[in-house]
Scaffold this active site. Structure first.
Site, PDB file in Angstrom:
ATOM      1  N   HIS A   1      -4.549 -22.826  10.036  1.00 19.53           N
ATOM      2  CA  HIS A   1      -3.637 -21.903  10.712  1.00 19.53           C
ATOM      3  C   HIS A   1      -2.216 -22.452  10.601  1.00 19.53           C
ATOM      4  O   HIS A   1      -2.015 -23.652  10.469  1.00 19.53           O
ATOM      5  CB  HIS A   1      -3.957 -21.807  12.203  1.00 19.53           C
ATOM      6  CG  HIS A   1      -5.372 -21.459  12.532  1.00 19.53           C
ATOM      7  ND1 HIS A   1      -5.919 -20.240  12.248  1.00 19.53           N
ATOM      8  CD2 HIS A   1      -6.352 -22.162  13.167  1.00 19.53           C
ATOM      9  CE1 HIS A   1      -7.183 -20.205  12.687  1.00 19.53           C
ATOM     10  NE2 HIS A   1      -7.466 -21.354  13.242  1.00 19.53           N
TER      11      HIS A   1
ATOM     12  N   CYS B 135      -8.664 -24.698  18.678  1.00 18.11           N
ATOM     13  CA  CYS B 135      -7.789 -25.389  17.722  1.00 18.11           C
ATOM     14  C   CYS B 135      -6.331 -25.000  17.893  1.00 18.11           C
ATOM     15  O   CYS B 135      -5.453 -25.874  18.026  1.00 18.11           O
ATOM     16  CB  CYS B 135      -8.266 -25.100  16.300  1.00 18.11           C
ATOM     17  SG  CYS B 135      -8.485 -23.354  15.918  1.00 18.11           S
TER      18      CYS B 135
END
Lengths: 344, 344
Positions: free
Chosen positions: A227, A148
């Site tokens: 994140h 990711c």
């Protein structure tokens, strides 16, 4: 030709890839395979679940009996499935390191396979990104889709690189501690540095954007939603703030969010995708905070947010299409995938 | 007759009530009204948003200009809308205390109104619950729907009361600090008691289940997903653990979740509703942890989880139906609402 896909490993990524495959018209979710009768698996296969009716197999022979004893209807072992010749490609979403072990089995039965970013780069013939090297993946047998955080850096840096040529990059990654329901692996009330410097993300970006000199550091914080990256890129040419902003807007799978309009943190951005009724509040797009884009001479800065659970899903779908020669042109696949998943 | 509904206040509850009204075939979402061009409002009204195309009004005349200046198409003020005679009922989902102020305006124009649990009980002619007093609400003009925690206690205690007759109840409520995106009002790394004892929830339950002697205490903890209750009820008659479990299963809007099967905390239960692709992971059902149901003589115990954002939505829809005489029978309304919202 409708490509027959098996997803092996039904965790955060695998369950989403499987659902996404079901939404395509040029490939078929022929099977899923996993190792236990988890609550997630049961939910997915319920009549109201998104994978209802999908053939279930067991990835590890020793666990077959336990899955059946737990009441699941399991057709047999993954190896039996592969031997039957009914699968064209496996998307391997098993935990870190297991994919490389599974590769031997995939090779034995001549079945193509996609591996995830938890595996080492050499698990595949190449590491894939829809925007950078779709053509190169055509017809390949073993390909890796990076993680990711890496995917978000590739997407955004690729845009800047095309605009002004990147000299070097330093990025700080503020990582969510765990996925929302992974309550055993999380941290609380603490900030934890990744002590390997650079963190694996920098070298990982270089498996796709080979010419970019990038270093990264990473820190874990006690949240679950997403994140966040702080990026500093030095460019060879020139770029204006507005040009970069416009380029981010133009590029699909990148969106701009504005703190001034209320999107001041990861929670408010996720709330947007809840309000849009996106399944599981998924946001496969990288979200760049508009106000954070800044240019100072050759230094370019921005901050973006990464929905760790869903960002790699469209890349996995494109990768299937490339490897199975379903679509020769990368942009055609990107458009098709985006439409099926409602991605901006 | 299709009832014309206006939802006033587009926060956590209001946006969900508005969406739920749109999913009914015997009522129409005629308008929404609010006070600012929030990011939430913008998202809801986007072409991909669930309230796209809904007429927008401004609840406070002084804020009309600011909303228009922010680029929203606002038809006019809520009072103008009510004066036009085009609204049959308002669902008031404004912040605590504002609903009571608005009542004067609703009365002036002879428009029915539903108030939420933040208002005092005397704001309405009665406090409503679909399972307890639907009949009593038929044709009423001003009714209150109690808050999330209160609704969960009413639903579960009502089941036990019918089985064995409740003598008294003590419940401890472990409250989530804020809704997921309400990052300004949250708390971190602390546990905060509500210093009013009993907390308002006990008396609130008694506005519906008038004969039950109930006391509650409440504590805020730093999470966002759901509230959790610890219930101790003393019964007059007798009940077996299995009987209560079965009664919970039989009753709609209550589900049993099993820690043994993986649902060991609020995060894993919410993940179930993400996996089912429920819009915004909403769970209007009360989730009782199967393993926590216990009986010791006349003492009965269990723990349940309350999704604070969505539990009152079906009750609001049923309440509209009762007040507007759309359905004389409570169970018919409950079934209709459940079907439209995919509730178990």
């Amino acid at each position: 030709m409708v490509v027959r896909v098996c997803v092996n490993g039904i965790g955060t990524i695998g369950k989403r890839v499987a659902h996404a495959v079901k939404l395509q018209d040029d490939m078929k979710l022929a099977a899923i395979s996993t190792t236990s009768a988890s609550y997630t698996l049961r939910t997915l296969l319920e009549p109201e679940g998104p994978l209802y009716g999908t053939d279930l197999w067991c990835s590890v022979p020793e666990k077959l009996k336990a899955m059946r004893d737990a009441g699941m209807y399991v057709n047999g072992t993954l190896e039996e499935l592969l031997a039957s010749g009914k699968i064209d490609i496996v998307v391997d979403c098993t935990p870190e390191g297991i994919g490389a072990q599974n590769k031997i089995m995939y090779q034995k039965y001549g079945v193509k396979a996609i591996f995830q970013g938890g595996e080492k780069a050499n698990v595949g013939e190449m590491t894939f990104n829809s925007f950078v090297n779709y053509q190169e993946a055509l017809g390949k047998n073993y390909v890796r889709v990076p993680s990711c955080n890496t995917t978000s850096l590739i997407r955004t840096l690729n845009v800047l690189d095309k605009l002004a040529g990147i000299e070097s990059v330093f990025a700080t990654i503020i990582r969510r501690a765990s996925d929302p329901a992974d309550t055993e692996k999380t941290i609380m009330n603490t900030i934890e540095p990744t002590t390997t410097v650079p963190s694996h993300h920098g070298p990982d970006v270089q498996t796709v954007l080979k010419h970019i000199n990038i270093k990264t550091m990473a820190f874990k914080v006690p949240t679950t939603l997403a994140h966040v990256h702080a990026v500093n890129a030095k460019v060879k040419g020139q770029v204006k703030k507005d040009e970069l902003e416009e380029a981010f807007v133009k590029n699909t799978r990148i969106i701009l969010v504005s703190a001034d309009q209320g999107y001041k943190n990861t929670a408010t951005v996720i709330e947007r995708f809840r309000d849009l009724c996106r399944p599981r509040n998924d946001m496969p797009e990288v979200a760049v905070w508009k106000e954070t884009i800044a240019v100072d001479g050759s230094n370019v800065y921005w901050s973006h947010m990464v929905h760790q659970e869903s960002i790699v899903i469209p890349e996995n779908i494109d990768c299937i299409r490339a490897m199975c020669n379903l679509e020769k042109d990368g942009w055609s696949s990107i458009k098709k995938t985006n439409k099926s998943l409602g991605i901006s």
